[in-house]
Enzyme design. Sequence first.
Site, mmCIF file in Angstrom:
data_model
loop_
_atom_site.group_PDB
_atom_site.id
_atom_site.type_symbol
_atom_site.label_atom_id
_atom_site.label_comp_id
_atom_site.label_asym_id
_atom_site.label_seq_id
_atom_site.Cartn_x
_atom_site.Cartn_y
_atom_site.Cartn_z
ATOM 1 C CG ASP A 183 -4.973 5.925 0.619
ATOM 2 O OD1 ASP A 183 -5.921 4.921 1.031
ATOM 3 O OD2 ASP A 183 -4.870 6.791 1.380
ATOM 4 C CG HIS B 181 -8.956 -0.715 4.459
ATOM 5 N ND1 HIS B 181 -8.921 -0.870 3.227
ATOM 6 C CD2 HIS B 181 -8.447 0.388 4.829
ATOM 7 C CE1 HIS B 181 -8.196 0.418 2.596
ATOM 8 N NE2 HIS B 181 -7.977 0.948 3.774
ATOM 9 C CG ASP B 182 -11.121 2.573 4.134
ATOM 10 O OD1 ASP B 182 -10.874 2.602 5.285
ATOM 11 O OD2 ASP B 182 -10.383 3.140 3.192
ATOM 12 C CD GLU C 267 -8.838 4.678 -1.578
ATOM 13 O OE1 GLU C 267 -9.760 4.233 -0.682
ATOM 14 O OE2 GLU C 267 -7.905 5.184 -1.036
ATOM 15 C CG ASP D 278 -2.240 0.653 0.999
ATOM 16 O OD1 ASP D 278 -2.213 1.583 0.250
ATOM 17 O OD2 ASP D 278 -3.209 0.084 1.543
#
Length: 547
Positions: A200, A325-326, A251, A98
Amino acid sequence: MDQPWWKRCVAYQIYPRSFCDSNGDGVGDLRGITSKLDYLASLGIGMVWLCPVYASPNDDNGYDISDYEAIQPDFGTREDWIALRDGLHARGIRLVMDLVANHSSDEHAWFVESRTTKDSGKRDWYIWRPPAADGGPPNDWQSVFGGPAWEYDAATGEYYLHLFSKKQPDLNWESTAFRTELFAMMRRWVALGIDGFRMDVINLISKPDGLGAGGNEGGMDRALNGPRMRDYLAEMRREVFAGTDLVTIGETPGMPLELAREITDERAPLLDMQFHFEHVDLDHAPGASKWDSTPMRMPALRATLSRWQDGMDPHGWNSLYLGNHDQPRAVSRYGDDGRYRRESATLLMTLLLTLRGTPFIYQGDEIGMANVAFDSIADYRDIETLNAWRWLTDTRGLDAASALAMIRKKSRDNARTPMQWSAAPNAGFSAAAPWIAPNPDYTGHNVAAAEADPDSVLHYTRRLIALRQGTPALRSGRYRLLDAEHPALWLYERTSEMGRCVVALNFSDTTQPLPPALAELPCLLTNHHNPAADTLAAWEARILGPA
């Protein structure tokens, strides 16, 4: 022509803090992940996306990075990371790291130096602006986590921009020196043998012209898909990824389909794949916050994902996900986590693994993990959730019960409770009390119980991955929706030069007739024990051949 490796595999996302604790401190770690590599290999996955394990003060659970090249001590050491890398590669599994490059921690050495003086050599590595004429913030932008997106720094008398927490100052991609150092850091990770990056909120890196010139410029959405985003991504590709087979996954909240198709066009890609947000925004009440939920309707989900399936074909490629995870747990959001928990969890896994694109399974979804209903806000840990609680109770004036009901549906902590390995204390995750409590349902829903049950979500997932990997139509075929109007059935075909499959999904708790032409096809896989040829049972998923 052979597909790139990242188009051929199934991916698995790991949230390290919640996966497996090896040393009994209540926090998941790298050695814990390494101890479960045979389990991961048994699923048939080909890629692991590892959420951040870099040094961090953990204001946002690792997405506030204080050193991009150091391992967070909670997770272990550089040697532990190398052991994980080698263990994955030995099993034929690629490792994707990430990368959080829109912002850093305010404790990063870059920012510490940036805020020392207006003349600092790293001042322009972040976004600083003088106060507005009234002495307040430069504009009215709001943070994703609530409150103004500007923080005043008394030492230099200016504000810095933070689209997320005030401890996550935004990096300034306008600075050539910053980009040079960022790309060098990325190349050092590449030299360590990683297989790519998930990036991200990468479409926030280019802020609009005139930033800070005045008020009334709106919210964070003004920073989406900025004017120089393409230039920065193109430069990154030249400087870091040229001549490699590494995968780049962005993302990209708020990115329209047309732009996503452009930046992932395989003929001249800026990114190889991207995560869009349209389907996970469908249960947000129009014009309201994410906490104001509206029911998730299958026809809307079908229309949205079908539009992306069609729109990214033939030169783009989808990153497929239902949970991460979000996001809330998939079975609680899109399925029925009560009476039909197994059936709807396996149906959703069928959807995920039979669409065109690279599927990303989020840890625990392969055993049907569900949302947690904590009794008190004191049980939650997520910064976004805690800020939302204060907003819901203090600003909107909701009572505690009403606010908690909203939190339970959408909190990111739904996806962050410990991985449920067994019915042992703490879900077999840790010998100590975990950093966040496990979902109490772990005693009945865990890996050990799933391994012992041949009809479990886990075993079905393994069969499904094997079928996908062995069936060209499912792995690389084109998508075609067969019925855009049915209120309960989602029917589509996947076709390639080597065959055709039809996927039939019943998103309801009632039996539905199967179209006669489909009822005549042989069944390759179903999640139902005794399927009838001409009907689909409640929450039944069926893959029909010939392959």
